[in-house]
Design an enzyme around this catalytic site. Structure first.
Site, PDB file in Angstrom:
ATOM      1  N   ASP A  49      77.704   3.293  35.086  1.00  0.00           N
ATOM      2  CA  ASP A  49      77.994   2.097  34.275  1.00  0.00           C
ATOM      3  C   ASP A  49      78.482   0.911  35.100  1.00  0.00           C
ATOM      4  OD1 ASP A  49      77.343   3.686  32.079  1.00  0.00           O
ATOM      5  OD2 ASP A  49      79.423   4.375  31.877  1.00  0.00           O
ATOM      6  N   THR A 107      77.064  14.990  37.312  1.00  0.00           N
ATOM      7  CA  THR A 107      75.850  15.233  36.561  1.00  0.00           C
ATOM      8  C   THR A 107      75.000  16.214  37.380  1.00  0.00           C
ATOM      9  OG1 THR A 107      74.065  14.207  35.295  1.00  0.00           O
ATOM     10  CG2 THR A 107      74.562  13.212  37.447  1.00  0.00           C
ATOM     11  N   GLY A 121      78.914   5.970  23.250  1.00  0.00           N
ATOM     12  CA  GLY A 121      79.925   5.153  22.572  1.00  0.00           C
ATOM     13  C   GLY A 121      81.349   5.571  22.907  1.00  0.00           C
ATOM     14  N   SER A 162      78.338 -10.781  39.891  1.00  0.00           N
ATOM     15  CA  SER A 162      77.975 -10.961  38.489  1.00  0.00           C
ATOM     16  C   SER A 162      79.186 -11.441  37.703  1.00  0.00           C
ATOM     17  CB  SER A 162      77.451  -9.633  37.939  1.00  0.00           C
ATOM     18  OG  SER A 162      77.223  -9.730  36.564  1.00  0.00           O
ATOM     19  N   THR A 163      78.981 -12.475  36.889  1.00  0.00           N
ATOM     20  CA  THR A 163      80.102 -13.114  36.183  1.00  0.00           C
ATOM     21  C   THR A 163      79.933 -13.081  34.661  1.00  0.00           C
ATOM     22  OG1 THR A 163      78.962 -15.217  36.439  1.00  0.00           O
ATOM     23  CG2 THR A 163      80.618 -14.682  38.102  1.00  0.00           C
ATOM     24  N   GLY A 196      72.567   4.977  30.222  1.00  0.00           N
ATOM     25  CA  GLY A 196      72.549   3.878  29.253  1.00  0.00           C
ATOM     26  C   GLY A 196      72.678   2.592  30.033  1.00  0.00           C
ATOM     27  N   HIS A 197      71.589   1.859  30.165  1.00  0.00           N
ATOM     28  CA  HIS A 197      71.554   0.650  30.992  1.00  0.00           C
ATOM     29  C   HIS A 197      71.386  -0.569  30.093  1.00  0.00           C
ATOM     30  CE1 HIS A 197      70.020   3.295  34.570  1.00  0.00           C
ATOM     31  NE2 HIS A 197      71.224   3.609  34.160  1.00  0.00           N
ATOM     32  N   THR A 198      72.350  -1.483  30.186  1.00  0.00           N
ATOM     33  CA  THR A 198      72.376  -2.622  29.261  1.00  0.00           C
ATOM     34  C   THR A 198      71.793  -3.872  29.911  1.00  0.00           C
ATOM     35  OG1 THR A 198      74.468  -1.683  28.515  1.00  0.00           O
ATOM     36  CG2 THR A 198      73.895  -3.870  27.672  1.00  0.00           C
ATOM     37  N   LYS A 206      74.085  -1.431  36.728  1.00  0.00           N
ATOM     38  CA  LYS A 206      72.789  -1.268  37.416  1.00  0.00           C
ATOM     39  C   LYS A 206      71.649  -1.901  36.627  1.00  0.00           C
ATOM     40  CE  LYS A 206      73.422   3.161  37.110  1.00  0.00           C
ATOM     41  NZ  LYS A 206      74.808   3.236  36.633  1.00  0.00           N
ATOM     42  N   GLY A 207      71.677  -1.703  35.288  1.00  0.00           N
ATOM     43  CA  GLY A 207      70.600  -2.227  34.440  1.00  0.00           C
ATOM     44  C   GLY A 207      70.477  -3.732  34.601  1.00  0.00           C
ATOM     45  N   GLN A 224      73.380   6.908  36.647  1.00  0.00           N
ATOM     46  CA  GLN A 224      74.704   7.440  36.981  1.00  0.00           C
ATOM     47  C   GLN A 224      75.220   6.754  38.263  1.00  0.00           C
ATOM     48  OE1 GLN A 224      72.139  10.221  36.187  1.00  0.00           O
ATOM     49  NE2 GLN A 224      72.681   9.450  34.178  1.00  0.00           N
ATOM     50  N   LYS A 265      81.077  -7.796  36.990  1.00  0.00           N
ATOM     51  CA  LYS A 265      82.222  -7.934  36.094  1.00  0.00           C
ATOM     52  C   LYS A 265      83.435  -8.590  36.750  1.00  0.00           C
ATOM     53  CE  LYS A 265      81.748  -5.065  32.412  1.00  0.00           C
ATOM     54  NZ  LYS A 265      81.756  -3.882  31.546  1.00  0.00           N
TER      55      LYS A 265
HETATM   56  P1  GDP Z   1      74.685   0.675  33.911  1.00  0.00           P
HETATM   57  O1  GDP Z   1      74.678   2.025  33.278  1.00  0.00           O
HETATM   58  O2  GDP Z   1      75.100   0.731  35.351  1.00  0.00           O
HETATM   59  O3  GDP Z   1      73.408  -0.080  33.731  1.00  0.00           O
HETATM   60  O4  GDP Z   1      75.824  -0.155  33.162  1.00  0.00           O
HETATM   61  P2  GDP Z   1      76.091  -0.195  31.557  1.00  0.00           P
HETATM   62  O5  GDP Z   1      75.049  -1.044  30.936  1.00  0.00           O
HETATM   63  O6  GDP Z   1      76.296   1.168  31.020  1.00  0.00           O
HETATM   64  O7  GDP Z   1      77.517  -0.884  31.527  1.00  0.00           O
HETATM   65  C1  GDP Z   1      77.746  -2.155  32.048  1.00  0.00           C
HETATM   66  C2  GDP Z   1      78.285  -3.054  30.920  1.00  0.00           C
HETATM   67  O8  GDP Z   1      78.818  -4.245  31.467  1.00  0.00           O
HETATM   68  C3  GDP Z   1      77.200  -3.523  29.970  1.00  0.00           C
HETATM   69  O9  GDP Z   1      77.764  -3.683  28.699  1.00  0.00           O
HETATM   70  C4  GDP Z   1      76.778  -4.858  30.549  1.00  0.00           C
HETATM   71  O10 GDP Z   1      76.208  -5.731  29.574  1.00  0.00           O
HETATM   72  C5  GDP Z   1      78.098  -5.386  31.038  1.00  0.00           C
HETATM   73  N1  GDP Z   1      78.043  -6.258  32.218  1.00  0.00           N
HETATM   74  C6  GDP Z   1      77.246  -6.186  33.314  1.00  0.00           C
HETATM   75  N2  GDP Z   1      77.593  -7.123  34.236  1.00  0.00           N
HETATM   76  C7  GDP Z   1      78.627  -7.800  33.698  1.00  0.00           C
HETATM   77  C8  GDP Z   1      79.478  -8.864  34.182  1.00  0.00           C
HETATM   78  O11 GDP Z   1      79.335  -9.357  35.297  1.00  0.00           O
HETATM   79  N3  GDP Z   1      80.464  -9.282  33.351  1.00  0.00           N
HETATM   80  C9  GDP Z   1      80.677  -8.740  32.132  1.00  0.00           C
HETATM   81  N4  GDP Z   1      81.691  -9.210  31.404  1.00  0.00           N
HETATM   82  N5  GDP Z   1      79.907  -7.741  31.643  1.00  0.00           N
HETATM   83  C10 GDP Z   1      78.913  -7.266  32.418  1.00  0.00           C
HETATM   84  P1  IMO Z   2      74.491   5.399  33.626  1.00  0.00           P
HETATM   85  O1  IMO Z   2      73.117   5.547  34.221  1.00  0.00           O
HETATM   86  C1  IMO Z   2      78.453   7.145  33.147  1.00  0.00           C
HETATM   87  C2  IMO Z   2      78.683  11.525  33.073  1.00  0.00           C
HETATM   88  C3  IMO Z   2      79.150  12.174  31.788  1.00  0.00           C
HETATM   89  C4  IMO Z   2      79.837  13.402  32.357  1.00  0.00           C
HETATM   90  C5  IMO Z   2      78.948  13.788  33.523  1.00  0.00           C
HETATM   91  C6  IMO Z   2      77.920  14.873  33.210  1.00  0.00           C
HETATM   92  O2  IMO Z   2      74.534   4.649  32.345  1.00  0.00           O
HETATM   93  O3  IMO Z   2      75.460   4.913  34.659  1.00  0.00           O
HETATM   94  P2  IMO Z   2      75.635  14.858  31.860  1.00  0.00           P
HETATM   95  O4  IMO Z   2      75.347  14.541  30.426  1.00  0.00           O
HETATM   96  O5  IMO Z   2      74.911  14.006  32.834  1.00  0.00           O
HETATM   97  O6  IMO Z   2      75.498  16.323  32.186  1.00  0.00           O
HETATM   98  O7  IMO Z   2      77.212  14.539  32.024  1.00  0.00           O
HETATM   99  O8  IMO Z   2      78.268  12.604  33.911  1.00  0.00           O
HETATM  100  N1  IMO Z   2      77.524  10.604  32.930  1.00  0.00           N
HETATM  101  C7  IMO Z   2      77.622   9.277  32.988  1.00  0.00           C
HETATM  102  N2  IMO Z   2      78.695   8.473  33.087  1.00  0.00           N
HETATM  103  N3  IMO Z   2      77.217   6.615  33.127  1.00  0.00           N
HETATM  104  C8  IMO Z   2      76.121   7.399  33.056  1.00  0.00           C
HETATM  105  O9  IMO Z   2      74.884   6.919  33.198  1.00  0.00           O
HETATM  106  C9  IMO Z   2      76.306   8.795  32.929  1.00  0.00           C
HETATM  107  N4  IMO Z   2      75.459   9.850  32.809  1.00  0.00           N
HETATM  108  C10 IMO Z   2      76.210  10.946  32.826  1.00  0.00           C
HETATM  109  O10 IMO Z   2      80.041  11.329  31.091  1.00  0.00           O
HETATM  110  O11 IMO Z   2      81.095  13.046  32.881  1.00  0.00           O
HETATM  111 MG    MG Z   3      75.493   3.018  31.619  1.00  0.00          MG
END
Ligand code: GDP
Ligand code: IMO
Ligand code: MG
Length: 431
Positions: free
Chosen positions: A14, A240, A303, A414-415, A41-43, A17-18, A225, A332
């Site tokens: 999280d 994972t 969630g 990133s801001t 979950g990539h946003t 990366k997305g 991850q 962030k």
């Molecule tokens: P990923 O799994 O690495 O793709 O990351 P996620 O999408 O799970 O979580 C990153 C969260 O931070 C998402 O809700 C993005 O929309 C948000 N985000 C990404 N870059 C920034 C940033 O620079 N500032 C803020 N405030 N939010 C960001």
């Molecule tokens: P992105 O790509 C954050 C964590 C789970 C748990 C461990 C094992 O969005 O960064 P699993 O279901 O993979 O066997 O769970 O890994 N986990 C993540 N945490 N971001 C993810 O993906 C994750 N994918 C798995 O919370 O601790």
């Molecule tokens: Mg994610």
């Protein structure tokens, strides 16, 4: 000159990366996933419209980009088809630009049942998985029992193997985990339909990705991850089940290491973790709550509330080494805006005074104390800043300190969540 660029998370997932892959995809011809599954979950936020991707590569919003799901990804056909449908409802033409490797192991409904039953039985020792069946699906790959996507097109044989595999999974579910079995007939009926729906997407992705390279096009590999969740190199056993680090590209797509030109490591300006396991810089105080609220730290897949803490330069240095990170993206930054003081963990120390020598397993991370250095905050908004010259002096100092500690340049800051809310300090990633 064209480049092959890997984007990986440097911490516990999280990291954003997305957002970064979507941004870099502008200059790429192909985006390739190499590991993980729909646990990711990539946003992506473009002009305030949010899309969350789980299996589909984060290049899909660009019409010129071909997207590939490489052989290292475990694929739930129902999750994939649902995601395609959801994007199509937003007017995105997914099917013309998405290919899935015939060698992807399938995530079956029985894998999901096993994942959830195991977590429920594990009590205090649970991992806190996403419950998506990822661990059991990779177990079956290592045990050489997986049904792979390409197997679905020899249906009679696949049917027999699914029935055999379900007999084994259901035995475990009923007699070891003492839960309900999963109905194999229903799965067979579903999978016969999924196979037909997926047929046009199934390809030899290895050859196709090399085709982009041979034509001199930019290729982007998207990690899921993060490094600290890598099955070999992370905080085992709270990890994972795949190789989340850059090395996973080679086995997860068939793209040899000498073809890789850049490794982009993504980290937040602080740290988060979902699920159980050691988290040295975790904050269970007002600052932790501040990160969770201001950073909106809730899992994009489940969630769940994310645990929050200070940026951990010791863990990130481990990520630099294991991934050979050439450029970092610091996301962030804006979340730190209202903090008077900002801490960075720059060392670990064992409580008996012993030096930490890079033992990143769960047990040693629980035994160490993080040592911090403190910087002044900037106490003004950096949200949506795109020009490095507009950053407050203290924010620039923070970025420089991260670079000094990790000995890697920060190419992108990133801001904000929007694609546009980005400061590109180094535009040579693809030049
Ligand atoms: P990923 O799994 O690495 O793709 O990351 P996620 O999408 O799970 O979580 C990153 C969260 O931070 C998402 O809700 C993005 O929309 C948000 N985000 C990404 N870059 C920034 C940033 O620079 N500032 C803020 N405030 N939010 C960001
Ligand atoms: P992105 O790509 C954050 C964590 C789970 C748990 C461990 C094992 O969005 O960064 P699993 O279901 O993979 O066997 O769970 O890994 N986990 C993540 N945490 N971001 C993810 O993906 C994750 N994918 C798995 O919370 O601790
Ligand atoms: Mg994610």
């Amino acid at each position: 000159m064209a480049k092959n660029v890997v984007v990986v998370g440097m911490a516990w997932g999280d990291e954003g990366k997305g957002k970064i892959v979507d941004l870099l995809a502008e200059k790429a011809s192909a985006v390739v996933r190499f590991q993980g599954g729909h646990n990711a979950g990539h946003t992506l936020v473009v002009n305030n419209v949010k899309q969350i991707l789980h299996l589909i590569p984060s290049g899909i919003l660009h019409e010129h980009v071909q997207c590939y799901i490489g052989n290292g990804v475990v694929v739930s056909p129902s999750a994939l088809l649902d995601e395609i449908k959801q994007l199509e409802e937003h007017g995105i033409n997914v099917r013309a630009r998405l290919s899935v490797s015939h060698a992807c192991p399938i995530v079956l409904p029985s894998h999901i049942a096993l994942d959830q039953a195991r977590e429920a039985k594990s009590g205090d020792r649970k991992i806190g998985t996403t419950g998506r069946g990822i661990g059991p699906a990779y177990e079956d790959k290592a045990a050489r029992r997986s049904i792979r996507i390409g197997d679905l097109y020899q249906w009679d044989d696949a049917k027999e193997r699914i029935v055999d595999l379900f007999a084994y999974h259901n035995f475990l579910l009923q007699h070891y985990y003492e839960v309900e079995p999963v109905d194999v007939e229903e799965t067979l009926a579903d999978f016969a339909r999924f196979a037909v729906e997926m047929r046009p997407l199934v390809k030899d992705t290895l050859a196709a990705v090399h085709g982009h390279r041979e034509r001199g096009e930019n290729v982007l590999f998207e990690g899921a991850q993060g490094a600290m969740l890598d099955v070999d190199l992370g905080t085992f056993p709270y990890v994972t089940s795949s190789s989340t680090s850059a090395g996973g590209v080679c086995t997860g797509t068939g793209f040899g290491p000498r073809y890789i030109d850049e490794v982009v490591g993504v980290t937040k300006a602080y740290a988060t973790r979902v699920g159980e396991g050691a988290f040295p810089t975790e904050l269970q105080d007002e600052t932790g709550k501040y990160f969770a609220e201001k950073g909106n730290e809730f899992g994009a897949t489940t969630g769940r509330e994310r645990r929050c803490g200070w940026l951990d330069a010791v863990a990130l240095k481990h990520a630099v080494h294991m991934n050979s990170v050439s450029t970092m993206c610091l996301t962030k930054l804006d979340v730190l805006d209202s903090l008077e003081k900002i801490r960075i963990c720059s060392a670990y120390e064992f409580s008996n005074g012993q030096a930490f020598r890079g033992e990143f397993g769960e047990r040693s991370l629980r035994a160490i104390e993080p040592k911090y250095e403190e910087l002044d905050g900037w106490m003004e908004s950096t949200e949506d800043i795109v020009d490095v010259g507009e950053l407050p002096e203290e924010a620039i100092k923070f970025v420089h300190r991260v670079e000094d500690l990790l000995e890697v340049p920060v190419g992108i800051v990133s801001t904000g969540a929007n694609r546009a809310a980005t400061i590109v300090r180094d535009d040579t990633i693809f030049n």
